[in-house]
Design an enzyme around this catalytic site. Structure first.
Site, PDB file in Angstrom:
ATOM      1  CG  ASP A  65      -6.354   6.124  -1.559  1.00 52.31           C
ATOM      2  OD1 ASP A  65      -7.560   6.423  -1.478  1.00 52.31           O
ATOM      3  OD2 ASP A  65      -5.695   5.733  -0.568  1.00 52.31           O
TER       4      ASP A  65
ATOM      5  CG  ASP B 251      -2.285   0.652   0.939  1.00 53.00           C
ATOM      6  OD1 ASP B 251      -2.292   1.903   0.987  1.00 53.00           O
ATOM      7  OD2 ASP B 251      -3.299  -0.024   0.681  1.00 53.00           O
ATOM      8  CG  ASP B 252       0.417   6.120   0.673  1.00 53.74           C
ATOM      9  OD1 ASP B 252       1.397   6.334  -0.056  1.00 53.74           O
ATOM     10  OD2 ASP B 252      -0.364   7.021   1.051  1.00 53.74           O
TER      11      ASP B 252
ATOM     12  NE  ARG C 174     -12.784   1.421   0.791  1.00 55.87           N
ATOM     13  CZ  ARG C 174     -11.739   2.056   1.346  1.00 55.87           C
ATOM     14  NH1 ARG C 174     -10.503   1.749   0.992  1.00 55.87           N
ATOM     15  NH2 ARG C 174     -11.938   2.957   2.265  1.00 55.87           N
TER      16      ARG C 174
ATOM     17  CE  LYS D  17      -6.232   1.072  -0.998  1.00 60.95           C
ATOM     18  NZ  LYS D  17      -5.947   0.847   0.453  1.00 60.95           N
TER      19      LYS D  17
ATOM     20  CG  ASP E 185      -9.527   4.401   4.683  1.00 60.59           C
ATOM     21  OD1 ASP E 185      -9.941   4.191   3.526  1.00 60.59           O
ATOM     22  OD2 ASP E 185      -8.452   4.981   4.925  1.00 60.59           O
TER      23      ASP E 185
ATOM     24  CD  GLU F  87     -15.723   7.816  -5.352  1.00 60.81           C
ATOM     25  OE1 GLU F  87     -16.351   8.861  -5.553  1.00 60.81           O
ATOM     26  OE2 GLU F  87     -16.185   6.877  -4.694  1.00 60.81           O
ATOM     27  CD1 TRP F  88     -11.327   6.313  -0.040  1.00 66.82           C
ATOM     28  CD2 TRP F  88     -11.605   8.535  -0.203  1.00 66.82           C
ATOM     29  NE1 TRP F  88     -10.079   6.884  -0.101  1.00 66.82           N
ATOM     30  CE2 TRP F  88     -10.217   8.250  -0.218  1.00 66.82           C
ATOM     31  CE3 TRP F  88     -12.023   9.859  -0.293  1.00 66.82           C
ATOM     32  CZ2 TRP F  88      -9.254   9.235  -0.312  1.00 66.82           C
ATOM     33  CZ3 TRP F  88     -11.064  10.851  -0.394  1.00 66.82           C
ATOM     34  CH2 TRP F  88      -9.693  10.544  -0.409  1.00 66.82           C
ATOM     35  N   GLY F  89     -16.414   5.719  -2.086  1.00 65.61           N
ATOM     36  CA  GLY F  89     -17.863   5.762  -2.212  1.00 65.61           C
ATOM     37  C   GLY F  89     -18.462   7.143  -2.256  1.00 65.61           C
TER      38      GLY F  89
END
Length: 388
Positions: A147, A69-70, A200, A145, A204, A182-184
Site C-alpha cells: 500500500d 490485508d492490513d 492499482r 499487497k 479504493d 499506489e491508488w493510480g
C-alpha cells in the site's frame, strides 16, 4: 568491444532493476480480507476461509490466493527489527498460518506499506524492505499487497519506494506475487510494468454501483498497458457483500473479467448465497479473464444518448469477448454490436455464445443485437468468426 561491454552492463542493469518472479501470466485470483472484514481479522477467520474456498469449489474455479490485508502486524522487535504479528488475532504466527493455507493446497498472501506506517497505523516497510522481504520468504508468503499510506516523511518518490521492495523481494529468491496499491495517483500503469505484477489504477472500491463504475471507467483508460505478467487493477470484487443487486454484481463480474482485472473475492466466503457462488464460479466468464493472450478488453462504442456501451477484447483462440452493457437506470434496452467495430467485415458470419447462460445463440451476419438488456445489466458474449 566497448559496444559488447555496454550491452552487458545494460542487460545486468535490467536484470537487477526489474521484477524477476515469473508470476502473473494471467490476472491473479483469490480472496482478500479487507472489503468485508477490515481490521476485524484473526487466524480463525483465515483458517475457515481457506476451508470454505475448498468446500465451495471456489479454489477449484481458480481462486487460490488467501490474502490477509492490513491489521495483521502489531510492532517490530526492538533488537532484530523483525515484524511481529498481532498476538491477539494471530497468536500462532504467520508462518503457522501460511503452513495451514498451504496444507489446503492454496497460496498465502500478506499486506504491507511503502510508507512508515500502514493505512491502519501498523508498522510499514519503508527502511525495512530487506528485513521484511526476508521474513516473508521465511514464512513462505506467496503474495504481497503493498500500500501507499504515510509516505510523506520518506522523502522518496513513489517509484523509488516501490522499487525498493521489488528489489528486496527479488533478493529473497522466493517468487512472491507483487501487487502494488499506489491508488493510480501517478498513473502507475504507464511505468509500473518493470516493478510489479499488478498495479492499482484507482482509489479504493466500495460496495456501490457508482463506485464500481468509476473504478472500471478509470481502469479502462490504461487498457493498452496491460499484458501477461502485468495487469491493471481497479480493486477487489465486491460481489456478495450486499450493496448491489444480483444484476449489478453479474455486471461487476463481467466488467472485471473482460478487463483482465484481478479477481479477488472480497466477501465472506464462509456464508455464500447460491446466487453469489454461481456468479463467482461461472467457468466461461472466468475463462475470459484467464485467457492466455492477456489482452485487456476495453470500450469500443459508447452511446451517450441511451447510456449504453459495447466492450470487446481478443482471445487466444481468435475469437472475441464482447460485452453489451446497459448503464441506464430503470429502462431495459436493445444494444447492437457491429462486426466492423470488432475488426471484421460487414459481410462476416459470426457464431455468438452467451457466457452467463452457457448457450449458443446462433450465427449472425454483419451485426448482433442484444435485446431487452435490463437496467444496469450486461450480456457477456463470445463471438467466433465463421466466414469473412
Amino acid at each position: 568491444m566497448l559496444f559488447i561491454i555496454a550491452f552487458a552492463v545494460l542487460i545486468s542493469f535490467n536484470s537487477i532493476y526489474s521484477l524477476d518472479n515469473g508470476l502473473g501470466k494471467t490476472p491473479q485470483m483469490g480472496w482478500n480480507s479487507w472489503n468485508h472484514f477490515g481490521c476485524s481479522i484473526n487466524e480463525t477467520i483465515i483458517h475457515a476461509t481457506a476451508d470454505a474456498l475448498i468446500a465451495t469449489g471456489l479454489a477449484q474455479a481458480g481462486y487460490t490466493y488467501v490474502n490477509v490485508d492490513d491489521c495483521w502486524a502489531s510492532s517490530r522487535d526492538q533488537t532484530t527489527n523483525y515484524i511481529i504479528p498481532d498476538p491477539i488475532g494471530f497468536p500462532s504466527g504467520m508462518a503457522s498460518l501460511a503452513d495451514y493455507v498451504h496444507s489446503r493446497g492454496l497460496l498465502f498472501g500478506l499486506y504491507s506499506d511503502a510508507g512508515i506506517e500502514t493505512c491502519a497505523g501498523r508498522p510499514g516497510s519503508y527502511g525495512y524492505e530487506d528485513i521484511d522481504a526476508q521474513i516473508y520468504a521465511q514464512w513462505k508468503v506467496d503474495y504481497l499487497k503493498y500500500d501507499n499510506c504515510y509516505a510523506g516523511p520518506t522523502n522518496k518518490t513513489i517509484k523509488e519506494r516501490y522499487e525498493r521492495m521489488r528489489d528486496a523481494l527479488n533478493r529473497t529468491g522466493r517468487p512472491i506475487f507483487y501487487s502494488a496499491c499506489e491508488w493510480g495517483e501517478m498513473l502507475p500503469a504507464i511505468w509500473f510494468r518493470a516493478i510489479a505484477n499488478s498495479w492499482r489504477t484507482t482509489s479504493d472500491i466500495s460496495d456501490h454501483w457508482i463506485s464500481m463504475l468509476l473504478n472500471i471507467d478509470i481502469n479502462d483508460l490504461f487498457a493498452n498497458f496491460a499484458a501477461p505478467h502485468g495487469f491493471n487493477d481497479p480493486d477487489m470484487l465486491e460481489v456478495g457483500n450486499g450493496g448491489m443487486t444480483s444484476t449489478e454484481y453479474r455486471t461487476h463480474m463481467s466488467l472485471w473479467s473482460i478487463a483482465k482485472a484481478p479477481l479477488l473475492i472480497g466477501c465472506d466466503v464462509r456464508q455464500l448465497s447460491q446466487e453469489t457462488l454461481e456468479i463467482l464460479t461461472n467457468s466461461e466468464v472466468i475463462a475470459v479473464n484467464q485467457d492466455s493472450l492477456g489482452i485487456q478488453g476495453q470500450k469500443i462504442r459508447i452511446d451517450l444518448e441511451h447510456d449504453t456501451e459495447v466492450w470487446a477484447g481478443p482471445l487466444a483462440d481468435g475469437s472475441k469477448a464482447v460485452l453489451a452493457f446497459n448503464r441506464a437506470h430503470i429502462i431495459n434496452q436493445t444494444i447492437s454490436v457491429s462486426f466492423p467495430d470488432l475488426g471484421w467485415k460487414s459481410t462476416s458470419r459470426v457464431k455468438v455464445r452467451d457466457l452467463w447462460l452457457h448457450q449458443d445463440l446462433g450465427e449472425f451476419q454483419g451485426n448482433y443485437t442484444a435485446f431487452n438488456i435490463e437496467s444496469h445489466g450486461a450480456q457477456l458474449l463470445k463471438m467466433t468468426l465463421i466466414t469473412l
